[in-house]
Design an enzyme around this catalytic site. Structure first.
Site, PDB file in Angstrom:
ATOM      1  CB  VAL A  82       1.077  -7.804  19.347  1.00  0.00           C
ATOM      2  CG1 VAL A  82       1.280  -6.294  19.185  1.00  0.00           C
ATOM      3  CG2 VAL A  82       2.386  -8.477  19.730  1.00  0.00           C
ATOM      4  CB  THR A 101      -1.548  -4.593  14.649  1.00  0.00           C
ATOM      5  OG1 THR A 101      -1.785  -6.001  14.806  1.00  0.00           O
ATOM      6  CG2 THR A 101      -0.538  -4.128  15.694  1.00  0.00           C
ATOM      7  CG  ASN A 144       6.800  -5.813  10.113  1.00  0.00           C
ATOM      8  OD1 ASN A 144       6.441  -6.328  11.177  1.00  0.00           O
ATOM      9  ND2 ASN A 144       5.972  -5.108   9.352  1.00  0.00           N
ATOM     10  N   PRO A 146       7.304 -12.215  19.122  1.00  0.00           N
ATOM     11  CG  PRO A 146       6.633 -10.276  18.088  1.00  0.00           C
ATOM     12  CD  PRO A 146       7.250 -11.599  17.804  1.00  0.00           C
ATOM     13  N   GLY A 147       4.506 -12.530  21.402  1.00  0.00           N
ATOM     14  CA  GLY A 147       3.279 -13.248  21.684  1.00  0.00           C
ATOM     15  C   GLY A 147       2.084 -12.389  21.304  1.00  0.00           C
ATOM     16  NE  ARG A 174      -2.034  -1.614   3.579  1.00  0.00           N
ATOM     17  CZ  ARG A 174      -2.549  -1.820   4.796  1.00  0.00           C
ATOM     18  NH1 ARG A 174      -3.821  -1.548   5.029  1.00  0.00           N
ATOM     19  NH2 ARG A 174      -1.793  -2.280   5.778  1.00  0.00           N
ATOM     20  CE1 TYR A 193       1.919 -15.826  11.544  1.00  0.00           C
ATOM     21  CE2 TYR A 193       1.492 -16.800  13.694  1.00  0.00           C
ATOM     22  CZ  TYR A 193       1.984 -15.764  12.922  1.00  0.00           C
ATOM     23  OH  TYR A 193       2.545 -14.666  13.527  1.00  0.00           O
TER      24      TYR A 193
END
Length: 251
Positions: free
Chosen positions: A183, A186, A84, A180-181, A36, A150
């Site tokens: 989050v 987002t 990322n 990370p766990g 985007r 995943y």
């Protein structure tokens, strides 16, 4: 000369927060990539002269080679690469999951990550310095129902990171898998549940999850360690989350 970080998936969530965190330091500037273009343009407007915005789909190998191979000369010395760009799709058990969703996760989380890494890594090695920060997940280590592909893609990210460090020992370049766990705040769960906002919101009910800013602060900390230090992997969870017992199905 400003120090340059390149962040993929920088249009929202972790990627945008990571870019903003580096840009809070006057010494840094950012190459930001995402599918985007509009959010990247707004980020560049907020930081005139310090952001190079590139519309890029990391799953498109030709586009990765062309776009990153044609960086302007003054932007080519990438000190930090943050891989990322990634996503989770669906939470169905393996025998009911969408094969299209599986392919999309593999293409983005694995193939896209290695394509971008391969485009940037030779320059780091040639200069004798640099950091690669790959965004993994606790799902790469801890299985859970519906995590199937995943979790497998994030296990790949972890192992790829460790093997990068095996190859890069003594080169001045280091790699980290940040895992990370839970989050919140987002698009992650909205994307996972294909736009079902109510189902996405339910994931975080009654919790205080990590935030994108928590992830960004940690990425910045990893990238700014003294050059002789390699953080191989770092797992982080909110205090409301921890490990569970092994499942036992009783008749």
């Amino acid at each position: 000369m400003p120090i340059t970080a390149l962040i993929t998936g920088a249009s929202a969530g972790f990627g945008l927060a990571i870019a903003e965190r580096f840009l809070r330091d006057a010494d840094w500037r950012a190459v930001v990539c995402a599918r985007r273009a509009a959010p990247l343009a707004r980020l560049a407007e907020r930081h005139p002269g310090r952001v190079l915005a590139l519309q890029l789909d990391v799953t498109d190998d030709a586009a990765v080679r062309t776009t990153l191979g044609a960086l302007p000369l003054e932007w080519r010395d990438i000190e930090v690469l943050v891989n990322n760009a990634g996503l989770a799709l669906g939470l169905e058990p393996a025998h009911q999951a969408s094969l299209d969703d599986w392919h999309t996760m593999i293409d983005t989380n694995c193939t896209g990550l290695v394509q971008v890494t391969r485009a940037i890594l030779p320059g780091m090695v040639e200069r004798g310095r640099g950091s690669v920060v790959n965004i993994g997940s606790v799902a790469g280590e801890v299985p859970y129902p519906g995590g199937n592909v995943y979790g497998a893609t994030k296990a790949f990210v972890q192992q790829f990171t460790h093997n990068l460090n095996a190859d890069l020992a003594g080169s001045g370049v280091r790699a980290t898998c940040l895992e990370p766990g839970l989050v919140g705040g987002t698009e992650f769960s909205n994307v996972r549940f294909h736009g079902d906002d109510a189902r996405a919101a339910a994931v975080y009910e009654g919790t205080q999850p990590l935030t994108a800013e928590d992830i960004a602060e940690t990425v910045h900390w990893i990238a700014t360690r003294p050059q002789h230090i390699t953080i191989n992997a770092l797992t982080m969870m909110p205090n409301c989350q921890s490990f569970g017992p092994l499942a036992i199905r009783r008749r």
